[in-house]
Design a protein around this motif. Sequence first.
Motif: not given
Length: 116
Positions: A19-25, A30-32, A40-41
Motif C-alpha cells: 500500500c501507499f499509506p504515507f504518500d504516492e511514492v 505489511k504483514v497483517v 521509495n519509488l
Amino acid sequence: MNIEEIREYCLSKKAVSECFPFDEVNLVFKVVDKMFALINLNNPDILILKCDPEYALELREKYLAIDGAFHFNKKYWNQIDLSRDVNDKLIYSLIDHSYDEVIKKFPRKKRSEYEG
C-alpha cells in the motif's frame, strides 16, 4: 536486486499486502497490517527494513550499505543501499528477518489473523 524482485519476494510471503499509506511514492509492505518493508519509488536503491536492535548495529558496522533508516526509529529500522556492498542472498535474508521481527511481536488477535 531490483525493486520488482523485492516486491515479488515480499508479496510471496504469507499475509502480505502492499500500500501507499504515507504518500504516492513510498511503497509499504505489511504483514497483517504491520509494516515490515518500505521502498521509495523515487529512490528504489534504498530498502527500509525492521531489525533486531543488536543485529541492526552489527550490520551497520559490517556493511557500508546499511545504516539507520532516515525518518524512522534507528534502533529498529535499517536502510539498505542496494547499489553498494550487499548481495541478493543477504537482502533476502534481511527481508525474512524483518518479516519475522514483525510476526514475533504480534498480539494474540493479530497472531490468530495471521494463522487463520
